[in-house]
Enzyme design. Structure first.
Site, mmCIF file in Angstrom:
data_model
loop_
_atom_site.group_PDB
_atom_site.id
_atom_site.type_symbol
_atom_site.label_atom_id
_atom_site.label_comp_id
_atom_site.label_asym_id
_atom_site.label_seq_id
_atom_site.Cartn_x
_atom_site.Cartn_y
_atom_site.Cartn_z
ATOM 1 N N GLU A 101 0.872 -1.208 -0.048
ATOM 2 C CA GLU A 101 -0.136 -0.055 0.024
ATOM 3 C C GLU A 101 0.713 1.213 -0.130
ATOM 4 O OE1 GLU A 101 -3.134 0.101 2.975
ATOM 5 O OE2 GLU A 101 -2.892 2.367 3.082
ATOM 6 N N GLU A 106 -2.348 11.840 3.449
ATOM 7 C CA GLU A 106 -3.444 11.568 4.439
ATOM 8 C C GLU A 106 -3.333 12.477 5.593
ATOM 9 O OE1 GLU A 106 -4.579 7.102 5.842
ATOM 10 O OE2 GLU A 106 -2.076 7.454 5.664
#
Length: 224
Positions: A101, A106
Site C-alpha cells: 500500500e 493523509e
C-alpha cells in the site's frame, strides 16, 4: 464524475479501520451527492443523511507500474475527517499488508494541516508499528490547494508536498516481497473517511458536517 475513469466503492460502516461512514455507489444516495464536479474541481463530501454519515471512496479504472503521480487537493475541516490520496495493487491475492500500500497523502482533521505519507508491506506496517512514514505541517492545507506527489521507480518511493521531499523509501534490493511488493500495477484512490481508528482517535464532531475534500486535478506521468 467520469464513470469511464473512476469506480466507486459501496461499503457499509466499519468495513475497514472501524470507520463510521458509509461509502455509497456512484457517489450518490437518494439524490445526495458525495462526489461531484463543480467550478472545475472534484468535491468528495461527507454528510449526515438518514441517521448515518455517507461519503465517497473512488478508484481509478486504470492502474500503473511506476511513474509520477500528483494531485492538487484542498483538505476538509473538522474533527473526524480523514481524507486520503493513495494507491493499492490490482492483485491483492497476498492479502494486506503483504500486497503493499502506498499512502501519498493523509490527514486527520483533529490534527489540522499535518499531512503524512506512508508505505505498508509485510515487514513495515502500522499493525506492527513498523510502517515507514513521514509527516509535517502543511500550512493552509485546509484553506487552499496544495500539491501532493509520488515518485515511484524500481529503486525507490519518494513523496513530496509542494515539490519538497517528505518520505524516502528505498528498495533494499533483496527481491523480497515482504519488503518490496511495489513491482506491479497499482491504482489510485481518493476518499474521505469519517472517524475510525485514526480519524476518530479523539472522537468526532458532527457539527462539522458536511465536510468536503476538493481535488483540482490528478495527473500521472510515465517515461516511455
Amino acid at each position: 464524475v467520469d464513470a469511464a475513469k473512476w469506480r466507486f466503492e459501496n461499503w457499509a460502516p466499519g468495513r475497514v479501520n472501524n470507520e463510521l461512514q458509509r461509502y455509497v455507489a456512484n457517489g450518490e444516495l437518494d439524490g445526495n451527492k458525495t462526489a461531484f464536479c463543480q467550478d472545475g474541481a472534484l468535491n468528495i463530501r461527507a454528510m449526515k443523511y438518514n441517521g448515518q454519515v455517507i461519503s465517497a471512496r473512488m478508484n481509478t479504472r486504470v492502474s500503473w507500474e511506476y511513474g509520477y503521480m500528483e494531485a492538487s487537493i484542498k483538505l476538509p475541516k473538522g474533527k473526524g475527517t480523514w481524507p486520503a490520496f493513495w494507491m493499492m495493487p490490482d492483485d491483492q491475492s497476498l492479502g494486506w499488508p503483504k500486497c503493499g500500500e502506498i499512502d501519498i497523502m493523509e490527514e486527520v482533521g483533529v490534527d489540522p494541516n499535518i499531512t503524512s505519507s506512508s508505505i505498508h508491506c509485510e515487514s513495515y506496517n502500522h499493525v506492527k508499528g513498523t510502517q515507514k512514514t513521514a509527516s509535517r505541517k502543511t500550512a493552509g492545507a485546509e484553506d487552499e490547494f496544495h500539491t501532493y506527489a509520488l515518485e515511484w521507480t524500481p529503486n525507490y518511493i519518494k513523496t513530496y508536498v509542494d515539490g519538497v521531499l517528505l518520505l524516502n523509501f528505498p528498495n533494499d534490493g533483496a527481491g523480497n516481497v515482504s519488503t518490496w511488493p511495489f513491482n506491479k500495477k497499482f491504482y489510485i484512490t481518493l476518499n474521505l473517511a469519517w472517524g475510525g481508528d485514526w480519524g476518530g482517535y479523539a472522537g468526532v464532531d458532527e457539527s462539522k458536517l458536511p465536510a468536503t475534500m476538493q481535488v483540482d486535478y490528478v495527473r500521472v506521468f510515465q517515461k516511455k
